[in-house]
Design a protein around this motif. Structure first.
Motif, mmCIF file in Angstrom:
data_model
loop_
_atom_site.group_PDB
_atom_site.id
_atom_site.type_symbol
_atom_site.label_atom_id
_atom_site.label_comp_id
_atom_site.label_asym_id
_atom_site.label_seq_id
_atom_site.Cartn_x
_atom_site.Cartn_y
_atom_site.Cartn_z
ATOM 1 N N ASN A 253 44.425 42.123 32.551
ATOM 2 C CA ASN A 253 43.363 41.905 33.222
ATOM 3 C C ASN A 253 42.228 40.773 32.376
ATOM 4 O O ASN A 253 41.896 41.383 30.822
ATOM 5 N N PRO A 254 42.249 39.571 32.737
ATOM 6 C CA PRO A 254 41.275 38.899 31.701
ATOM 7 C C PRO A 254 40.203 39.752 30.903
ATOM 8 O O PRO A 254 39.385 39.378 30.605
ATOM 9 N N SER A 255 39.306 40.135 31.904
ATOM 10 C CA SER A 255 37.683 41.167 32.370
ATOM 11 C C SER A 255 38.031 41.627 30.638
ATOM 12 O O SER A 255 37.383 41.933 29.542
ATOM 13 N N LEU A 256 38.921 42.852 30.947
ATOM 14 C CA LEU A 256 39.212 43.992 29.941
ATOM 15 C C LEU A 256 39.904 42.974 28.811
ATOM 16 O O LEU A 256 39.028 43.633 27.234
ATOM 17 N N GLN A 257 40.092 42.080 28.901
ATOM 18 C CA GLN A 257 40.841 41.286 27.636
ATOM 19 C C GLN A 257 39.611 40.872 26.892
ATOM 20 O O GLN A 257 38.972 40.936 25.713
ATOM 21 N N MET A 258 38.681 39.532 27.696
ATOM 22 C CA MET A 258 37.486 39.805 27.188
ATOM 23 C C MET A 258 36.109 40.362 26.635
ATOM 24 O O MET A 258 35.515 39.813 25.829
#
Length: 289
Positions: A253-258
């Motif tokens: 999940n890119p948003s969670l990683q960011m």
């Protein structure tokens, strides 16, 4: 007439030089601004992606700014995942490192202002530790901590980084610039060594203390490899280790990683901004002697 013409030529030359200097300043400023924007763009992208819904973070072509910003993933980090515990562990490691900061300041003061047998050789050994890569000492350090029953503990995570040769060197270099006469005057007034250190030496060492606070905070906040080695219990992991586990805990999940990366980066920036006016001064003064 000749003098008048010469004066006119000089004024024209001055105006031309000022105009060239102005344009050169504008050009340099524009280049620096463009470089700053390029350098800051990954950070801006990280913050923007952290508040995007997951569908926006995977859109192509991607957009820099979110259309429907949300703080859902920050909430998820501290409610559904273990980042609250990782944050507490990291703050504990940083706090223990700050205790080491005082010890290194004492060592630097002793090397700078005291004369004792073996001083040069002891300082040489301190500098020699800077030549040894930390990876070389990990196995012996682990064996020592295992014998002391400190593996899988927060103290075991923070203890090997409690003191460092580079920090002692910086303290020693800076404290060498403190006038010895001032310390002798304090002793003549009846101040003991502890009072002299706490009330005179440390207040005068604010620039190098600020440098060391920033370096100690960054080292503790970003600790990854050693906590991963020494801690077998996931409840003792730090934020950087928790960030690396996100891909294993759930689908990408890119948003969670960011959002997790933002939690890692923003406190470092805050600490640097708070202490930045002392940092350059501390590094400059530490090299005077």
């Amino acid at each position: 007439m000749t003098t008048r013409r010469l004066g006119l030529r000089m004024r024209r030359s001055d105006r031309s030089a000022a105009r060239k200097t102005r344009w050169l300043t504008v050009l340099i400023g524009g280049v620096l601004a463009a470089g700053a924007l390029i350098t800051a763009f990954p950070f801006i992208w990280m913050l923007s992606a952290s508040v995007k819904p997951q569908r926006e973070s995977t859109d192509f072509p991607p957009s820099v700014l979110p259309h429907e910003p949300t703080l859902e993933y920050y909430r998820m980090l501290f409610t559904e995942l273990d980042f609250g515990r990782y944050l507490v562990n990291t703050l504990a490691v940083v706090a223990i490192g700050m205790v080491g900061l005082v010890l290194m300041a004492m060592a630097g003061y002793a090397f700078a202002k005291f004369e004792f047998r073996g001083k040069r050789w002891m300082f040489f050994l301190v500098l020699a530790t800077m030549m040894v890569p930390i990876q070389v000492t990990m196995i012996p350090t682990y064996l020592i901590l295992n014998q002391m029953k400190l593996t899988n503990t927060l103290i075991g995570i923070a203890l090997p980084t409690l003191v460092g040769g580079f920090s002692i060197f910086l303290f020693r270099q800076f404290m060498s610039t403190i006038p010895t006469e001032m310390l002798e005057a304090a002793r003549l007034d009846g101040a003991g060594e502890w009072r002299t250190f706490w009330q005179i030496v440390l207040p005068m060492s604010k620039p190098i203390l600020a440098v060391q606070i920033v370096l100690t905070f960054i080292a503790g906040w970003n600790s990854f490899l050693w906590p991963l080695i020494i801690a077998s219990d996931q409840k003792l992991y730090t934020l950087s280790v928790g960030l690396s586990l996100l891909n294993q805990q759930l689908a990408v999940n890119p948003s969670l990683q960011m959002a997790a990366a933002s939690v890692m980066v923003i406190p470092i920036l805050i600490v640097f901004v708070v202490f930045q006016r002392f940092v350059i001064q501390g590094f400059a003064l530490s090299g005077l002697k």
